[in-house]
Design an enzyme around this catalytic site. Structure first.
Site, mmCIF file in Angstrom:
data_model
loop_
_atom_site.group_PDB
_atom_site.id
_atom_site.type_symbol
_atom_site.label_atom_id
_atom_site.label_comp_id
_atom_site.label_asym_id
_atom_site.label_seq_id
_atom_site.Cartn_x
_atom_site.Cartn_y
_atom_site.Cartn_z
ATOM 1 N N ASP A 69 0.859 -1.178 0.000
ATOM 2 C CA ASP A 69 0.000 0.000 0.000
ATOM 3 C C ASP A 69 0.896 1.228 0.000
ATOM 4 O O ASP A 69 1.933 1.259 0.675
ATOM 5 C CB ASP A 69 -0.921 -0.001 1.223
ATOM 6 C CG ASP A 69 -2.128 0.905 1.000
ATOM 7 O OD1 ASP A 69 -2.732 0.837 -0.094
ATOM 8 O OD2 ASP A 69 -2.460 1.694 1.899
ATOM 9 N N TYR A 153 0.257 9.367 -9.469
ATOM 10 C CA TYR A 153 0.763 10.732 -9.276
ATOM 11 C C TYR A 153 2.160 10.927 -9.882
ATOM 12 O O TYR A 153 2.774 11.976 -9.674
ATOM 13 C CB TYR A 153 0.836 11.047 -7.776
ATOM 14 C CG TYR A 153 -0.497 11.049 -7.056
ATOM 15 C CD1 TYR A 153 -1.283 12.199 -6.994
ATOM 16 C CD2 TYR A 153 -0.975 9.903 -6.418
ATOM 17 C CE1 TYR A 153 -2.499 12.201 -6.318
ATOM 18 C CE2 TYR A 153 -2.189 9.899 -5.742
ATOM 19 C CZ TYR A 153 -2.938 11.054 -5.698
ATOM 20 O OH TYR A 153 -4.145 11.053 -5.026
ATOM 21 N N ARG A 180 8.493 1.897 -3.740
ATOM 22 C CA ARG A 180 8.105 0.485 -3.870
ATOM 23 C C ARG A 180 9.342 -0.397 -4.040
ATOM 24 O O ARG A 180 9.426 -1.479 -3.452
ATOM 25 C CB ARG A 180 7.145 0.321 -5.062
ATOM 26 C CG ARG A 180 6.645 -1.097 -5.254
ATOM 27 C CD ARG A 180 5.469 -1.158 -6.221
ATOM 28 N NE ARG A 180 4.353 -0.355 -5.760
ATOM 29 C CZ ARG A 180 4.028 0.846 -6.251
ATOM 30 N NH1 ARG A 180 4.707 1.367 -7.248
ATOM 31 N NH2 ARG A 180 3.030 1.522 -5.740
HETATM 32 P P1 IMP Z 1 -2.551 1.998 -3.495
HETATM 33 O O1 IMP Z 1 -1.292 1.534 -2.894
HETATM 34 O O2 IMP Z 1 -2.970 1.130 -4.645
HETATM 35 O O3 IMP Z 1 -3.650 2.187 -2.487
HETATM 36 O O4 IMP Z 1 -2.238 3.392 -4.158
HETATM 37 C C1 IMP Z 1 -2.685 4.607 -3.625
HETATM 38 C C2 IMP Z 1 -2.706 5.675 -4.693
HETATM 39 O O5 IMP Z 1 -1.382 6.118 -4.919
HETATM 40 C C3 IMP Z 1 -3.280 5.284 -6.034
HETATM 41 O O6 IMP Z 1 -4.035 6.362 -6.519
HETATM 42 C C4 IMP Z 1 -2.085 5.078 -6.897
HETATM 43 O O7 IMP Z 1 -2.329 5.456 -8.191
HETATM 44 C C5 IMP Z 1 -1.067 5.991 -6.271
HETATM 45 N N1 IMP Z 1 0.238 5.370 -6.388
HETATM 46 C C6 IMP Z 1 0.645 4.198 -5.841
HETATM 47 N N2 IMP Z 1 1.911 3.928 -6.182
HETATM 48 C C7 IMP Z 1 2.305 4.954 -6.986
HETATM 49 C C8 IMP Z 1 3.508 5.220 -7.680
HETATM 50 O O8 IMP Z 1 4.485 4.461 -7.652
HETATM 51 N N3 IMP Z 1 3.526 6.365 -8.387
HETATM 52 C C9 IMP Z 1 2.478 7.223 -8.464
HETATM 53 N N4 IMP Z 1 1.329 7.005 -7.842
HETATM 54 C C10 IMP Z 1 1.237 5.872 -7.110
#
Ligand code: IMP
Length: 199
Positions: A69, A153, A180
């Site tokens: 996450d 983003y 990540r």
């Molecule tokens: P989640 O981890 O899938 O809950 O991501 C949360 C939010 O952050 C989502 O809107 C993703 O698009 C954004 N997000 C997650 N990882 C990245 C990244 O590596 N780059 C840009 N946005 C990210």
């Protein structure tokens, strides 16, 4: 041994696969498990959500799972959108909606008020062991989107050391320095130590 990645996000899955390529295990995805639907992110922290995803997928498939996450933390927004990054502009927000909302919220903020970081928690769950690991990267929110690669983003996240946004880097370059990438490499170290102690 197999590990399943607990995400339906193809961008994320590609990044995770690349980082974990060196692990001497077979990496599989949710493609073959349609019974695993969308997992609601009901946790209040990145760690809770990462564990929730990994536990759910491990329970349904019986395969050791890795979930992650991620939150974008903007200092002048008190660390927001943070754990709510995916739903920043509403429950069914697109990447574009979230980007537009962030730019609008920060429209009157100067350069020194635009510091931010991406933070990821990665979690491993196999029904016996639960491990989590964190990774982060510091940067700045740009005044407009720049770059065509990546997702989410990425076009707004400027990395001073690289003099460009995440969306201007190739997947390989992003993985080397990203939140990540760091979180998964840390998790990999913990897993390797755990597995060698069991030999
Ligand atoms: P989640 O981890 O899938 O809950 O991501 C949360 C939010 O952050 C989502 O809107 C993703 O698009 C954004 N997000 C997650 N990882 C990245 C990244 O590596 N780059 C840009 N946005 C990210």
């Amino acid at each position: 041994m197999k590990i399943i990645l607990a995400s339906h996000n193809l961008h994320k899955v590609e990044e995770m696969k690349t980082v974990l390529r060196d692990l001497s295990v077979e990496i599989i995805t949710l493609d073959d498990y349609p019974e695993v639907g969308d997992i609601e992110e009901t946790g209040e922290t990145l760690e809770e959500n990462a564990l929730l995803k990994a536990r759910t997928v491990n329970r349904i498939t019986g395969i050791p799972a890795i979930g992650d996450d991620t939150g974008l933390e903007v200092d002048s927004l008190d660390g927001g959108p943070g754990v709510y990054s995916a739903r920043y502009a509403g429950e069914h927000a697109t990447y574009e909606d979230n980007i537009n909302k962030l730019l609008a919220e920060m429209s009157d903020m100067g350069e020194n008020e635009r510091t931010a970081r991406f933070r990821t928690v990665a979690a491993f769950v196999d029904g016996e062991t639960e491990l989590t690991s964190e990774g982060k990267i510091e940067g700045m929110i740009t005044f407009e989107p720049k770059g065509m690669f990546g997702f989410g983003y990425d076009p707004l996240f400027f990395i001073p050391e690289m003099n460009c946004t995440f969306a201007e880097l190739s997947a390989e370059e992003k993985n080397k320095i990203s939140h990540r990438g760091h979180a998964l490499r840390n998790l990999y170290k913990h897993l390797s130590a755990l597995w060698s102690s069991k030999l």
